[in-house]
Design a protein around this motif. Structure first.
Motif, PDB file in Angstrom:
ATOM      1  N   ILE A  17       0.814  -1.032  -0.092  1.00  0.00           N
ATOM      2  CA  ILE A  17       0.090  -0.067   0.061  1.00  0.00           C
ATOM      3  C   ILE A  17       0.824   1.401   0.139  1.00  0.00           C
ATOM      4  O   ILE A  17       1.751   1.443   0.914  1.00  0.00           O
ATOM      5  CB  ILE A  17      -1.062  -0.066   1.308  1.00  0.00           C
TER       6      ILE A  17
ATOM      7  N   CYS B 224       1.036   5.437  -0.541  1.00  0.00           N
ATOM      8  CA  CYS B 224       0.579   6.860  -0.591  1.00  0.00           C
ATOM      9  C   CYS B 224       1.032   7.518  -1.730  1.00  0.00           C
ATOM     10  O   CYS B 224       2.099   7.772  -1.786  1.00  0.00           O
ATOM     11  CB  CYS B 224       0.560   7.581   0.502  1.00  0.00           C
TER      12      CYS B 224
ATOM     13  N   SER C 281      -8.624   7.761   3.384  1.00  0.00           N
ATOM     14  CA  SER C 281      -7.160   8.007   3.715  1.00  0.00           C
ATOM     15  C   SER C 281      -6.481   6.890   3.712  1.00  0.00           C
ATOM     16  O   SER C 281      -6.977   5.689   3.661  1.00  0.00           O
ATOM     17  CB  SER C 281      -6.888   8.446   5.055  1.00  0.00           C
ATOM     18  N   THR C 282      -5.292   6.901   3.594  1.00  0.00           N
ATOM     19  CA  THR C 282      -4.404   5.697   3.218  1.00  0.00           C
ATOM     20  C   THR C 282      -4.252   4.575   4.626  1.00  0.00           C
ATOM     21  O   THR C 282      -4.470   3.551   4.486  1.00  0.00           O
ATOM     22  CB  THR C 282      -2.726   6.073   3.265  1.00  0.00           C
TER      23      THR C 282
ATOM     24  N   THR D 119      -5.959   2.048  -7.796  1.00  0.00           N
ATOM     25  CA  THR D 119      -5.736   3.292  -6.987  1.00  0.00           C
ATOM     26  C   THR D 119      -7.111   3.575  -6.437  1.00  0.00           C
ATOM     27  O   THR D 119      -8.395   3.561  -6.960  1.00  0.00           O
ATOM     28  CB  THR D 119      -5.570   4.321  -8.193  1.00  0.00           C
TER      29      THR D 119
ATOM     30  N   GLU E 288      -5.453   0.808   4.438  1.00  0.00           N
ATOM     31  CA  GLU E 288      -4.475  -0.336   5.135  1.00  0.00           C
ATOM     32  C   GLU E 288      -5.479  -1.183   6.023  1.00  0.00           C
ATOM     33  O   GLU E 288      -5.334  -2.351   5.978  1.00  0.00           O
ATOM     34  CB  GLU E 288      -3.590   0.183   6.254  1.00  0.00           C
TER      35      GLU E 288
ATOM     36  N   GLN F 203      -4.511  10.141  -2.873  1.00  0.00           N
ATOM     37  CA  GLN F 203      -4.680   8.792  -3.458  1.00  0.00           C
ATOM     38  C   GLN F 203      -3.860   7.719  -2.944  1.00  0.00           C
ATOM     39  O   GLN F 203      -2.604   8.120  -2.282  1.00  0.00           O
ATOM     40  CB  GLN F 203      -4.418   8.748  -5.004  1.00  0.00           C
ATOM     41  N   THR F 204      -4.074   6.434  -2.988  1.00  0.00           N
ATOM     42  CA  THR F 204      -3.459   5.430  -2.251  1.00  0.00           C
ATOM     43  C   THR F 204      -3.543   4.240  -3.378  1.00  0.00           C
ATOM     44  O   THR F 204      -4.648   3.985  -3.978  1.00  0.00           O
ATOM     45  CB  THR F 204      -4.280   4.791  -1.159  1.00  0.00           C
ATOM     46  N   GLN F 205      -2.438   3.755  -3.665  1.00  0.00           N
ATOM     47  CA  GLN F 205      -1.995   2.611  -4.447  1.00  0.00           C
ATOM     48  C   GLN F 205      -2.109   1.346  -3.801  1.00  0.00           C
ATOM     49  O   GLN F 205      -1.339   1.024  -3.026  1.00  0.00           O
ATOM     50  CB  GLN F 205      -0.850   2.866  -5.450  1.00  0.00           C
TER      51      GLN F 205
END
Length: 397
Positions: free
Chosen positions: A320, A322, A343-344, A338, A348, A327-329
């Motif tokens: 994971i 940020c 939030s990241t 994506t 998680e 955005q979080t990949q």
């Protein structure tokens, strides 16, 4: 307990890697004959032979150290009665419990594994003394087998360095042991060995031996060099032809080679080069992400309503990251997604091993609308095969 911890118990895993890994064979008594019964047994073998189409050479026989030609299924029993050993390669690809074990070991060691099955009649030796080019863990399932392990003659052999082209050591074995159900034997790559299925005539016990061999194929510096070659071929400068060498005259080609050398040094000194290779190791040779129909077709995803639970694959690590723009990949296996709008740290939680429910997500992120935010997001992750509906919770509900 997972992976190595369950295999080696009660032997401590850190001590094993410090004292034995790549160094010396180790016999570990199981203390419980049913230690490996949850992984495999006669019933699973019968299932494979009766209901799976396994063709030569994935299913084959060996007798007196020699491979037996392809054998039709109506002669398999005859081969065993004649003393041949039955071998099934990559049995983990057909048995979920073994697939999970290979995935756990892959996660704990960083290297791919393979499990082969061996069924030997009593008092029979399937293979001559040989060494393997990978580390092996032998899990005794049923029956008994005597093992003899000798020192290496070729340190750290790789796949092209076959033992049949070498001379076995003319010394006594440094380890002799009899494996009984629940016992484990570790043999480092390059260490010569052979085994004979045991019997006990005094007790009229001629039980066949059934064991699994978990092979772990560690990467070496040579593998890194092979990876570098594939990386460099993407650069046209490395694909250019070398200057001509008329009559062996090296005047023109030597400066060119020196330029290539300098480029290679620069490439190797770039920290990103090692990072990319480590990323490659982390995600290569992973078990493919599983299919989960009908959910992956967008059907019956939320049948349990707010109690619907979602889980990540237990066989794959999740990365994971940020990235810019809030955005979080998410990277898992060969897939990535994506995620925007949450939030990241919430992302998680979506991929924690225990899973989560729609109610959990509502508590974590109360500002996220269920109809316009939650359901479309989870639907996309499920249909892409990145998250999975926990069907067990649906059944219980």
């Amino acid at each position: 307990m997972n992976g190595f911890e369950s295999l080696l118990y009660p032997y401590p895993v850190p001590h094993f890697f410090e004292k034995h890994w790549n160094k010396a064979a180790r016999f570990i008594p199981g203390e419980n004959p049913n230690k490996f019964s949850h992984l495999f047994g006669w019933n699973q073998l019968n299932q494979l032979l009766n209901y799976h189409l396994i063709q030569y050479p994935d299913l084959r026989f060996s007798r007196d150290g020699e491979s037996v030609p392809a054998t039709p299924s109506n002669q398999w029993l005859e081969q065993l009665h004649q003393g041949a050993t039955l071998i099934i390669d990559s049995v983990h690809e057909r048995v979920p419990e073994l697939e999970k074990l290979v995935a756990d070991v892959r996660q704990e060691t960083g290297y791919r594994g393979q499990i082969n099955l061996y069924c030997s009649p009593s008092d029979q030796q399937g293979f001559n003394c040989h060494y393997d080019s990978h580390d092996v863990l032998i899990l005794q399932i049923e029956g008994e087998k005597d093992w003899f392990v000798f020192p290496e003659t070729v340190p750290f052999p790789v796949s092209g360095m076959r033992s049949k082209d070498q001379i076995p050591p003319d010394v006594p074995p440094y380890l002799e042991c009899r494996l009984q159900p629940g016992d484990l034997l570790y043999i480092p790559r390059g260490h010569w060995h052979y085994a004979i299925a045991s019997s006990n005539p005094s007790q009229d016990d001629y039980s066949p031996s059934l064991h699994l061999t978990l092979g772990i194929d560690c990467q070496t510096g040579l593998d890194w060099m092979n990876w570098l070659g594939k990386e460099l071929q993407e650069n046209p400068q490395w694909r250019e032809s070398l200057p001509v060498i008329p009559s062996g005259e090296r005047t023109a080609v030597q400066p060119y080679m020196e330029q290539l050398r300098d480029r290679l040094v620069e490439f190797l000194q770039n920290p990103e080069t090692i990072t990319r290779y480590l990323n490659y190791l982390n995600y290569s040779d992973r078990t493919p992400l599983p299919f989960a129909f009908p959910h992956q077709l967008g059907s019956q995803i939320f049948d349990a309503g707010l109690e619907t639970r979602f889980i990540p694959s237990a066989l794959h690590p999740v990365q994971i990251v940020c990235i810019e723009g809030h955005q979080t990949q998410v990277i898992i296996g060969a897939k990535q997604a994506t995620i925007k709008g949450i939030s990241t740290d919430i992302v998680e939680k979506l991929f924690r091993p225990g899973g989560f429910s729609l109610l959990d997500l509502a508590d974590w992120c109360p500002s996220l609308d269920v109809e316009t935010g939650v359901i479309p997001l989870l639907t996309r992750l499920v249909t892409q095969g990145i998250l999975f509906v926990d069907s067990s919770s649906s059944i219980e509900g």
